[in-house]
Enzyme design. Structure first.
Site, PDB file in Angstrom:
ATOM      1  N   ARG A  61      54.468 -52.433  50.471  1.00 31.59           N
ATOM      2  CA  ARG A  61      53.217 -52.721  49.825  1.00 31.59           C
ATOM      3  C   ARG A  61      53.222 -53.685  48.652  1.00 31.59           C
ATOM      4  O   ARG A  61      52.266 -54.481  48.863  1.00 31.59           O
ATOM      5  CB  ARG A  61      52.536 -51.527  49.637  1.00 31.59           C
ATOM      6  CG  ARG A  61      50.925 -51.816  48.995  1.00 31.59           C
ATOM      7  CD  ARG A  61      50.431 -50.351  48.718  1.00 31.59           C
ATOM      8  NE  ARG A  61      48.937 -50.660  48.642  1.00 31.59           N
ATOM      9  CZ  ARG A  61      48.541 -49.958  47.560  1.00 31.59           C
ATOM     10  NH1 ARG A  61      49.093 -49.196  46.839  1.00 31.59           N
ATOM     11  NH2 ARG A  61      47.106 -50.137  47.259  1.00 31.59           N
ATOM     12  N   HIS A  65      51.118 -57.100  48.347  1.00 36.36           N
ATOM     13  CA  HIS A  65      50.450 -57.479  47.249  1.00 36.36           C
ATOM     14  C   HIS A  65      50.604 -58.713  46.350  1.00 36.36           C
ATOM     15  O   HIS A  65      49.873 -59.242  45.894  1.00 36.36           O
ATOM     16  CB  HIS A  65      50.177 -56.198  46.248  1.00 36.36           C
ATOM     17  CG  HIS A  65      49.269 -55.432  46.799  1.00 36.36           C
ATOM     18  ND1 HIS A  65      48.380 -54.562  45.730  1.00 36.36           N
ATOM     19  CD2 HIS A  65      49.064 -54.637  47.837  1.00 36.36           C
ATOM     20  CE1 HIS A  65      47.601 -53.609  46.546  1.00 36.36           C
ATOM     21  NE2 HIS A  65      48.098 -53.790  47.818  1.00 36.36           N
ATOM     22  N   ASN A  93      45.726 -51.915  42.639  1.00 36.78           N
ATOM     23  CA  ASN A  93      47.140 -51.611  42.237  1.00 36.78           C
ATOM     24  C   ASN A  93      47.515 -50.382  42.255  1.00 36.78           C
ATOM     25  O   ASN A  93      48.795 -49.874  42.258  1.00 36.78           O
ATOM     26  CB  ASN A  93      47.476 -52.306  40.893  1.00 36.78           C
ATOM     27  CG  ASN A  93      47.186 -50.993  39.797  1.00 36.78           C
ATOM     28  OD1 ASN A  93      46.568 -50.059  40.180  1.00 36.78           O
ATOM     29  ND2 ASN A  93      47.606 -51.373  38.647  1.00 36.78           N
ATOM     30  N   HIS A 191      50.938 -49.432  57.775  1.00 35.54           N
ATOM     31  CA  HIS A 191      50.522 -47.890  57.270  1.00 35.54           C
ATOM     32  C   HIS A 191      50.994 -47.183  58.410  1.00 35.54           C
ATOM     33  O   HIS A 191      50.518 -45.930  58.257  1.00 35.54           O
ATOM     34  CB  HIS A 191      49.037 -48.065  57.442  1.00 35.54           C
ATOM     35  CG  HIS A 191      48.343 -48.885  56.235  1.00 35.54           C
ATOM     36  ND1 HIS A 191      47.116 -49.070  56.218  1.00 35.54           N
ATOM     37  CD2 HIS A 191      48.866 -49.593  55.213  1.00 35.54           C
ATOM     38  CE1 HIS A 191      46.577 -50.044  54.925  1.00 35.54           C
ATOM     39  NE2 HIS A 191      47.443 -50.166  54.530  1.00 35.54           N
TER      40      HIS A 191
HETATM   41  C1  HEM Z   1      44.550 -54.741  56.472  1.00 38.52           C
HETATM   42  C2  HEM Z   1      44.259 -54.570  55.324  1.00 38.52           C
HETATM   43  C3  HEM Z   1      44.748 -53.604  54.253  1.00 38.52           C
HETATM   44  C4  HEM Z   1      44.147 -52.606  53.622  1.00 38.52           C
HETATM   45  C5  HEM Z   1      42.687 -52.616  53.505  1.00 38.52           C
HETATM   46  C6  HEM Z   1      45.031 -51.915  53.002  1.00 38.52           C
HETATM   47  C7  HEM Z   1      44.730 -50.858  51.875  1.00 38.52           C
HETATM   48  C8  HEM Z   1      45.563 -49.862  51.815  1.00 38.52           C
HETATM   49  C9  HEM Z   1      45.265 -48.810  50.577  1.00 38.52           C
HETATM   50  C10 HEM Z   1      43.900 -48.543  50.361  1.00 38.52           C
HETATM   51  C11 HEM Z   1      46.364 -47.944  50.504  1.00 38.52           C
HETATM   52  C12 HEM Z   1      46.492 -46.665  49.853  1.00 38.52           C
HETATM   53  C13 HEM Z   1      46.453 -46.732  48.454  1.00 38.52           C
HETATM   54  C14 HEM Z   1      46.231 -45.606  47.901  1.00 38.52           C
HETATM   55  O1  HEM Z   1      45.412 -44.967  47.754  1.00 38.52           O
HETATM   56  O2  HEM Z   1      47.333 -44.996  47.090  1.00 38.52           O
HETATM   57  C15 HEM Z   1      47.447 -48.731  51.389  1.00 38.52           C
HETATM   58  C16 HEM Z   1      48.847 -48.250  51.318  1.00 38.52           C
HETATM   59  C17 HEM Z   1      49.720 -49.002  51.732  1.00 38.52           C
HETATM   60  N1  HEM Z   1      49.721 -50.222  52.438  1.00 38.52           N
HETATM   61 FE1  HEM Z   1      48.101 -51.375  52.982  1.00 38.52          FE
HETATM   62  N2  HEM Z   1      46.326 -52.280  53.120  1.00 38.52           N
HETATM   63  C18 HEM Z   1      46.139 -53.352  54.066  1.00 38.52           C
HETATM   64  C19 HEM Z   1      47.177 -53.954  54.681  1.00 38.52           C
HETATM   65  C20 HEM Z   1      48.737 -53.666  54.175  1.00 38.52           C
HETATM   66  C21 HEM Z   1      49.613 -54.582  54.717  1.00 38.52           C
HETATM   67  C22 HEM Z   1      49.624 -55.936  55.503  1.00 38.52           C
HETATM   68  C23 HEM Z   1      50.759 -54.119  54.272  1.00 38.52           C
HETATM   69  C24 HEM Z   1      52.252 -54.638  54.469  1.00 38.52           C
HETATM   70  C25 HEM Z   1      52.753 -55.375  55.180  1.00 38.52           C
HETATM   71  C26 HEM Z   1      50.390 -52.719  53.561  1.00 38.52           C
HETATM   72  C27 HEM Z   1      51.436 -51.700  53.471  1.00 38.52           C
HETATM   73  C28 HEM Z   1      51.002 -50.458  52.952  1.00 38.52           C
HETATM   74  C29 HEM Z   1      51.830 -49.517  52.705  1.00 38.52           C
HETATM   75  C30 HEM Z   1      53.324 -49.606  53.046  1.00 38.52           C
HETATM   76  C31 HEM Z   1      51.198 -48.560  51.931  1.00 38.52           C
HETATM   77  C32 HEM Z   1      51.828 -47.025  51.407  1.00 38.52           C
HETATM   78  C33 HEM Z   1      52.168 -47.296  50.060  1.00 38.52           C
HETATM   79  C34 HEM Z   1      52.744 -46.059  49.420  1.00 38.52           C
HETATM   80  O3  HEM Z   1      53.023 -45.103  50.087  1.00 38.52           O
HETATM   81  O4  HEM Z   1      53.279 -46.294  48.104  1.00 38.52           O
HETATM   82  N3  HEM Z   1      49.089 -52.698  53.677  1.00 38.52           N
HETATM   83  N4  HEM Z   1      47.146 -49.785  51.738  1.00 38.52           N
HETATM   84  C1  LIG Z   2      47.196 -49.888  37.508  1.00 44.20           C
HETATM   85  O1  LIG Z   2      45.949 -50.156  36.776  1.00 44.20           O
HETATM   86  C2  LIG Z   2      45.700 -48.859  35.933  1.00 44.20           C
HETATM   87  C3  LIG Z   2      44.466 -49.340  35.279  1.00 44.20           C
HETATM   88  O2  LIG Z   2      43.145 -49.594  36.189  1.00 44.20           O
HETATM   89  C4  LIG Z   2      46.891 -48.931  34.969  1.00 44.20           C
HETATM   90  O3  LIG Z   2      46.393 -47.825  34.141  1.00 44.20           O
HETATM   91  C5  LIG Z   2      48.163 -48.397  35.814  1.00 44.20           C
HETATM   92  O4  LIG Z   2      49.398 -48.487  34.731  1.00 44.20           O
HETATM   93  C6  LIG Z   2      48.364 -49.697  36.520  1.00 44.20           C
HETATM   94  N1  LIG Z   2      49.477 -49.487  37.602  1.00 44.20           N
HETATM   95  C7  LIG Z   2      50.640 -50.141  37.470  1.00 44.20           C
HETATM   96  C8  LIG Z   2      51.714 -49.682  38.334  1.00 44.20           C
HETATM   97  O5  LIG Z   2      50.751 -50.852  36.769  1.00 44.20           O
END
Ligand code: HEM
Ligand SMILES: *[C@@H]1O[C@H](CO)[C@@H](O)[C@H](O)[C@H]1NC(C)=O
Ligand SMILES: *[C@@H]1O[C@H](CO)[C@@H](O)[C@H](O)[C@H]1NC(C)=O
Ligand SMILES: *[C@@H]1O[C@H](CO)[C@@H](O)[C@H](O)[C@H]1NC(C)=O
Ligand SMILES: *[C@@H]1O[C@H](CO)[C@@H](O)[C@H](O)[C@H]1NC(C)=O
Ligand SMILES: *[C@@H]1O[C@H](CO)[C@@H](O)[C@H](O)[C@H]1NC(C)=O
Ligand SMILES: *[C@@H]1O[C@H](CO)[C@@H](O)[C@H](O)[C@H]1NC(C)=O
Length: 345
Positions: A61, A65, A93, A191
């Site tokens: 991820r 980003h 983030n 995902h």
């Molecule tokens: C299609 C549009 C996308 C949206 C709207 C989106 C949104 C999100 C959101 C909201 C989360 C959860 C964040 C949280 O609540 O902690 C997430 C997690 C994640 N996203 Fe996406 N994402 C997208 C595309 C992608 C792409 C292109 C990748 C990588 C190629 C990716 C990889 C990941 C991974 C691996 C996680 C899990 C992270 C973790 O477990 O630490 N996402 N994403």
């Molecule tokens: C993400 O942003 C929040 C503030 O919105 C900050 O407190 C946090 O440290 C940031 N996370 C990382 C991994 O830098």
């Protein structure tokens, strides 16, 4: 034309073409300048993964980003400084993690070949190694990225797609990076590993007046599990997380798409892939042909890794992935905040 002149002309033409197109990334970019670089990164990522499986989704991820904001230039890695709020501070983030793994890999690579390997490349390698560890998906990463000098919090919200987007908006946010609809569906399969916080999907659980308040595109049994984990008054900083793929949560595979077919996509943006026939057809193919998805995912990661890269003499090779060279590292070393404090005593 004499041969010598011809050679010079062709050389100049080649240079002009290169200027027009920028320098391309190359597989094996560090083969001569730092032959151990990729293996070193691989070992650091494998070590971290052995301790904590969550590292793999974290790094995949993080690379996404990085690439979607100012291209894959390591800008996501920069810490804020006194005058500048960096990408890390932005709301999406939330929960980016694994920065220490990049720091560790960078430190080891710097010890072997100082000033040669960019942080942006280290992150691209680390994301690849994560796909290899979590999904047995192996691919080679063209390298030669250079590190950017700028990281701005407000650029995140305009470039990273929100989980609330509908299908049209998702296609648009990837098109803005020259990625196709098919790339978008393929990359959403990331995902298949990792987690989301309640705040990323709470919108689906309590706010639909005509269907018991639950998003009608969500499987009701799954929704009741989600409700039990995320009560309606859950705060936006609540640490509770739910696996993005409920079928094989820790494996990077095509089961994410099978989950979508079962209406178990966790985010609005996940389930949105079923709302348009052209996208749904791709979901069905990916659900059915796992090996083909593996291959498409690898290819799409390489493509994503080429977004707006800095190459040649643009940018720099950062010494410390959190700080631009010669930059203000006072936040990292708070004792430097008041360099004259010695005079006070
Ligand atoms: C299609 C549009 C996308 C949206 C709207 C989106 C949104 C999100 C959101 C909201 C989360 C959860 C964040 C949280 O609540 O902690 C997430 C997690 C994640 N996203 Fe996406 N994402 C997208 C595309 C992608 C792409 C292109 C990748 C990588 C190629 C990716 C990889 C990941 C991974 C691996 C996680 C899990 C992270 C973790 O477990 O630490 N996402 N994403
Ligand atoms: C993400 O942003 C929040 C503030 O919105 C900050 O407190 C946090 O440290 C940031 N996370 C990382 C991994 O830098
Ligand atoms: C900090 O902000 C200044 C002025 O807005 C900008 O020129 C500089 O590139 C920024 N530095 C970083 C690391 O983003
Ligand atoms: C998606 O959202 C946009 C607004 O951003 C709206 O114009 C469009 O109608 C929506 N599409 C669907 C299929 O709901
Ligand atoms: C997309 O492609 C166009 C045309 O080649 C180019 O001008 C633009 O910079 C590219 N955008 C991104 C984000 O790569
Ligand atoms: C509930 O849904 C409506 C309409 O979709 C939206 O405008 C509102 O912001 C949502 N409220 C909450 C608390 O999510
Ligand atoms: C949410 O509501 C429940 C039950 O009403 C209560 O026990 C809990 O403390 C509340 N949590 C928060 C974060 O307000």
């Amino acid at each position: 034309m004499p041969n010598g002149v011809k050679a010079v002309v062709m050389y100049l033409v080649a240079i002009l073409l290169q200027m027009a197109h920028g320098v391309d990334l190359e597989i094996g970019f560090y083969d001569k300048s730092c032959p151990s670089a990729e293996e070193t990164v691989r070992q650091v990522v494998a070590g971290a993964y052995a301790n904590n499986r969550r590292i793999a989704p974290g790094l995949i991820r993080m690379h996404f980003h990085d690439c979607f904001v100012r291209g894959c230039d390591g800008s996501v890695l920069l810490d804020s400084t006194l005058g500048n709020s960096s990408e890390k501070e932005a709301e999406p983030n939330r929960s980016l993690h694994g920065f220490q793994v990049i720091d560790d890999a960078k430190a080891m690579v710097e010890a072997q070949c100082p000033g040669v390997v960019s942080c942006a490349d280290i992150l691209a390698f680390a994301a690849r190694d994560s796909a290899s560890l979590a999904g047995k998906i192996h691919y080679r990463v063209p390298a030669g990225r250079r590190d950017g000098l700028v990281s701005i919090e407000s650029e995140v919200i305009t470039n990273i797609p929100s989980p609330l987007l509908n299908a049209t908006e998702l296609v648009g946010s990837f098109a803005a990076k020259n990625l196709t609809t098919a790339d978008m569906v393929t990359l959403s399969g990331a995902h298949s590993v990792g987690v989301a916080h309640c705040s990323s999907f709470i919108n689906r659980l309590y706010n639909f007046s005509d269907t018991d308040d639950i998003d009608p595109t969500l499987d009701p049994i799954y929704a009741s599990i989600l409700r039990s984990k995320c009560p309606s008054n859950v705060t936006s900083t609540d640490p509770t997380v739910v696996s993005l793929d409920s079928l094989t949560p820790a494996v990077l595979d095509n089961m994410y798409y099978v989950g979508l077919q079962l209406n178990r996509g966790l985010l609005t943006s996940d389930q949105a892939l079923l709302t348009e026939t052209s996208l749904k057809d791709l979901v069905d193919l990916n659900a059915y042909y796992g090996k083909v998805w593996d291959w498409k995912f690898a290819k799409a990661m390489v493509k994503m890794g080429g977004i707006e890269v800095l190459t040649g003499s643009d940018g720099e090779i950062r010494k410390n992935c959190r700080v631009v060279n010669g930059g203000d590292d006072s936040e990292l070393f708070p004792d430097k905040l008041f360099p004259d404090s010695a005079c006070l005593s």
